[in-house]
Design a protein around this motif. Structure first.
Motif, PDB file in Angstrom:
ATOM      1  N   VAL A   8      59.511  19.866  79.472  1.00 16.99           N
ATOM      2  CA  VAL A   8      60.091  19.260  78.279  1.00 16.99           C
ATOM      3  C   VAL A   8      59.816  17.764  78.297  1.00 16.99           C
ATOM      4  O   VAL A   8      59.992  17.107  79.324  1.00 16.99           O
ATOM      5  N   SER A   9      59.375  17.256  77.173  1.00 11.04           N
ATOM      6  CA  SER A   9      59.232  15.811  77.025  1.00 11.04           C
ATOM      7  C   SER A   9      59.756  15.419  75.652  1.00 11.04           C
ATOM      8  O   SER A   9      59.915  16.260  74.767  1.00 11.04           O
ATOM      9  N   THR A  11      59.403  12.447  72.489  1.00 10.49           N
ATOM     10  CA  THR A  11      58.713  11.316  71.889  1.00 10.49           C
ATOM     11  C   THR A  11      59.662  10.123  71.967  1.00 10.49           C
ATOM     12  O   THR A  11      60.823  10.240  71.587  1.00 10.49           O
ATOM     13  N   ARG A  61      61.453  29.505  75.301  1.00  8.09           N
ATOM     14  CA  ARG A  61      60.922  28.273  74.690  1.00  8.09           C
ATOM     15  C   ARG A  61      61.797  27.798  73.540  1.00  8.09           C
ATOM     16  O   ARG A  61      62.178  26.631  73.476  1.00  8.09           O
ATOM     17  N   HIS A  65      64.094  24.447  73.306  1.00  4.07           N
ATOM     18  CA  HIS A  65      63.759  23.469  72.272  1.00  4.07           C
ATOM     19  C   HIS A  65      64.992  23.135  71.428  1.00  4.07           C
ATOM     20  O   HIS A  65      65.260  21.955  71.154  1.00  4.07           O
ATOM     21  N   GLU A  69      66.621  19.387  71.325  1.00  2.24           N
ATOM     22  CA  GLU A  69      66.749  18.653  70.061  1.00  2.24           C
ATOM     23  C   GLU A  69      68.171  18.136  69.839  1.00  2.24           C
ATOM     24  O   GLU A  69      68.356  17.162  69.120  1.00  2.24           O
ATOM     25  N   GLY A  74      62.683  15.100  68.580  1.00  6.46           N
ATOM     26  CA  GLY A  74      61.308  14.841  69.008  1.00  6.46           C
ATOM     27  C   GLY A  74      60.963  15.496  70.332  1.00  6.46           C
ATOM     28  O   GLY A  74      60.103  15.008  71.062  1.00  6.46           O
ATOM     29  N   SER A  76      59.312  18.180  72.865  1.00  8.80           N
ATOM     30  CA  SER A  76      58.163  19.077  73.014  1.00  8.80           C
ATOM     31  C   SER A  76      58.448  19.972  74.205  1.00  8.80           C
ATOM     32  O   SER A  76      58.912  19.498  75.245  1.00  8.80           O
ATOM     33  N   VAL A  77      58.173  21.265  74.055  1.00  7.40           N
ATOM     34  CA  VAL A  77      58.476  22.228  75.112  1.00  7.40           C
ATOM     35  C   VAL A  77      57.259  23.112  75.359  1.00  7.40           C
ATOM     36  O   VAL A  77      56.662  23.631  74.411  1.00  7.40           O
ATOM     37  N   VAL A  78      56.924  23.270  76.630  1.00 12.22           N
ATOM     38  CA  VAL A  78      55.891  24.216  77.048  1.00 12.22           C
ATOM     39  C   VAL A  78      56.541  25.168  78.039  1.00 12.22           C
ATOM     40  O   VAL A  78      57.193  24.725  78.995  1.00 12.22           O
TER      41      VAL A  78
END
Length: 97
Positions: A8-9, A11, A61, A65, A69, A74, A76-78
């Motif tokens: 997870v990151s 922005t 996922r 996410h 949030e 912002g 991002s999840v992989v």
């Protein structure tokens, strides 16, 4: 059970976003550390988590996410499904005295 590694990151991440996310994910047994075969624990890199569950990869996922949030917009999840995990250079979790 299925093993997942999730990254997870954010922005423009606020300084405490990953820490807050880690705290919330821990409530669902989603860990920021990993245990070796010898029982020693290691910290995963910031924003990296491990989970063992029966949910599908898309369910994992999407749930992470949604939670991320709520911490900060912002996200991002992989998510990846894993069978074997190998690592080097991770910091060992100190053994409590």
């Amino acid at each position: 059970m299925i093993n997942y590694i999730i990254y997870v990151s954010f922005t423009d991440a606020a300084p405490d976003s990953i820490t807050r996310l880690s705290t919330e994910l821990a409530k669902y047994n989603i860990a920021g550390g990993i245990k070796a075969d010898d029982g020693r624990g290691y910290f995963l890199p910031p924003g990296t988590f491990i989970y063992h569950g029966k949910e599908t990869i898309n369910e994992v996922r999407d749930a992470i996410h949604r939670l991320a949030e709520t911490i900060q917009p912002g996200a991002s999840v992989v998510a990846t499904e894993t069978t074997t995990i190998s690592w080097t250079g991770l910091k060992e979790v100190p053994n409590p005295a």
